[in-house]
Design an enzyme around this catalytic site. Structure first.
Site, PDB file in Angstrom:
ATOM      1  N   TYR A 237       0.841  -1.318   0.023  1.00 28.29           N
ATOM      2  CA  TYR A 237      -0.144   0.110   0.101  1.00 28.29           C
ATOM      3  C   TYR A 237       0.695   1.246  -0.059  1.00 28.29           C
ATOM      4  O   TYR A 237       0.351   2.236   0.257  1.00 28.29           O
ATOM      5  CB  TYR A 237      -0.946  -0.095   1.371  1.00 28.29           C
TER       6      TYR A 237
ATOM      7  N   LYS B 259       5.201 -14.171   4.231  1.00 28.74           N
ATOM      8  CA  LYS B 259       5.409 -15.344   3.151  1.00 28.74           C
ATOM      9  C   LYS B 259       6.927 -15.299   2.884  1.00 28.74           C
ATOM     10  O   LYS B 259       7.541 -14.880   1.746  1.00 28.74           O
ATOM     11  CB  LYS B 259       4.764 -14.957   2.106  1.00 28.74           C
TER      12      LYS B 259
ATOM     13  N   ASP C 246      -0.656 -18.482   3.011  1.00 27.91           N
ATOM     14  CA  ASP C 246      -1.814 -19.408   2.346  1.00 27.91           C
ATOM     15  C   ASP C 246      -2.256 -20.638   3.432  1.00 27.91           C
ATOM     16  O   ASP C 246      -3.436 -20.847   3.408  1.00 27.91           O
ATOM     17  CB  ASP C 246      -1.067 -19.963   1.074  1.00 27.91           C
TER      18      ASP C 246
ATOM     19  N   ASP D  56      -5.268  -7.225   5.432  1.00 31.87           N
ATOM     20  CA  ASP D  56      -6.484  -6.840   4.738  1.00 31.87           C
ATOM     21  C   ASP D  56      -7.078  -8.130   4.394  1.00 31.87           C
ATOM     22  O   ASP D  56      -8.409  -8.059   4.691  1.00 31.87           O
ATOM     23  CB  ASP D  56      -6.118  -5.930   3.527  1.00 31.87           C
TER      24      ASP D  56
HETATM   25 MG    MG Z   1     -10.165  -4.610   3.355  1.00 31.00          MG
END
Ligand code: MG
Ligand code: NAI
Length: 338
Positions: A125, A173, A206, A230
């Site tokens: 972001y 990750k 994952d 998120d």
């Molecule tokens: Mg969201």
């Protein structure tokens, strides 16, 4: 005494769930002096030429606390998310998202009690995107800093210690993103040594998604980078009743902005059928932040009563009550308790 708080109703279902939340907050008897800014996002562009006008930021810097509805972000084009900009400009580095069963809301999962701590200002972001016209190659850079990572990691561990939580899981990750996710994992591992009373482990993102839909009860506090947080928080919302019921808070050292996890829900906007529970529970977090514990408990207990009764549920919970009817039912019960 009155609390001066910036109020940003947002767009889509934002104004509807905000009105509902205000009705219930009014029933607490606490006096709020709302500094209201209706224009944010697309409708601010029309009037001020920018989706996030300076006076909105200034308002939050002055009141230090805001209650905010969702704001639509154009997909694949257009202005940069107002939500992301607010978090970055006010350094609201901790996005705190509790996902806990609310008694009365039936879900296939019982005893879920997750606290998700999402880094809120960096990673994918960061806004570092470019397009190479000659080779038709697009880049989005996931930049994270050691300082930024440490802040959210510390926030999570401190929260766990001071709120009697017993376990922290860092989600990453690091097998593929060795530098960014790798650094985040390493910092969390180092920090965990200072909290010997807390059980600590790590999960690859994952696998974590699978773990959460199979045995969510095994997890407690989760700390992770921006994008993973998120995604995980919408997933975790699904475990406890969906986006209509899950609260959130954006917290920094100076300011705090309370908003639901969900977005502007254009599919149901303007129909008086959105569930205001998510924003209301964000407001409940705000009340706790203000030290108004009795009012916060009254809101919580009233919500539980309305859900257990099951007569006035909104569409997402299988009922047919309007946003307004639901809010009135909660408000009446709050007024009886304070
Ligand atoms: Mg969201
Ligand atoms: P969304 O969260 O708005 O909606 C996803 C699904 O959940 C929809 O089916 C919607 O009807 C349902 N839903 C969401 N909130 C609900 C509620 N309170 N009651 C009942 N049902 C509810 O996610 P979507 O569609 O991906 O995003 C829509 C817009 O919202 C986008 O422009 C996105 O950028 C923006 N957004 C803004 C956020 C913010 O302001 N913090 C956060 C997330 C998305």
């Amino acid at each position: 005494m009155s609390y001066r708080i910036t109020l940003l109703p947002g767009d889509g279902i934002g104004p509807e769930v905000t009105e509902a939340t205000l009705t219930i907050l009014e029933a607490t008897g606490i006096s709020f002096d709302w500094v209201r800014h209706e224009k944010l996002g697309a409708n601010a562009v029309e009037e001020y030429g920018t989706p996030l006008p300076d006076h909105v930021l200034e308002s939050i810097r002055t009141t230090r606390i805001a209650l905010k509805g969702p704001v639509t972000t154009p997909v694949g084009k257009g202005f940069k998310s107002v939500n992301v900009q607010l978090r970055q400009k006010l350094d609201l580095y901790a996005n705190v998202r509790p996902c806990k069963n609310l008694p009365g809301i039936e879900t296939p999962f019982k005893n879920v009690d997750l606290m998700i701590f999402r880094e809120n200002t960096e990673g994918l972001y960061s806004g570092l995107e470019s397009y190479d016209e000659r080779h038709d190659i697009a880049d989005s850079v996931a930049r994270i800093s050691k300082a930024g990572s440490k802040k959210i990691i510390n926030f999570c561990f401190d929260y766990a210690r001071t709120h009697d939580r017993d376990k922290v899981t860092v989600v990453h990750k690091a097998n593929i993103l060795k530098l960014t996710s790798g650094m985040f994992l390493k910092l969390a591992q180092e920090r965990s040594l200072d909290y010997p009373e807390l059980e600590f482990n790590d999960r690859i993102i994952d696998n974590m998604c699978m773990q959460l839909v199979v045995r969510p009860q095994e997890y407690n506090c989760i700390v992770t980078t921006n994008l993973f947080g998120d995604i995980l928080s919408d997933l975790a919302a699904g475990l406890v009743g969906g986006l209509g019921v899950v609260a959130g808070a954006n917290i920094g050292d100076e300011y705090a902005v309370f908003e639901a996890v969900h977005g502007s829900a254009p599919d149901i906007a303007g129909q008086n059928k959105a569930n205001p529970t998510a924003l209301l529970r964000s407001a409940e977090m705000m009340l706790r932040h203000l030290g108004e514990i009795k009012a916060a408990d009254a809101v919580h207990d009233s919500l539980v009563e309305v859900y257990k009764e099951g007569k006035y549920l909104t569409g997402d919970q299988g009922g047919s009550a309007t946003t307004t009817e639901f809010a009135e039912q909660v408000a009446v019960r709050v007024a009886e308790k304070v």
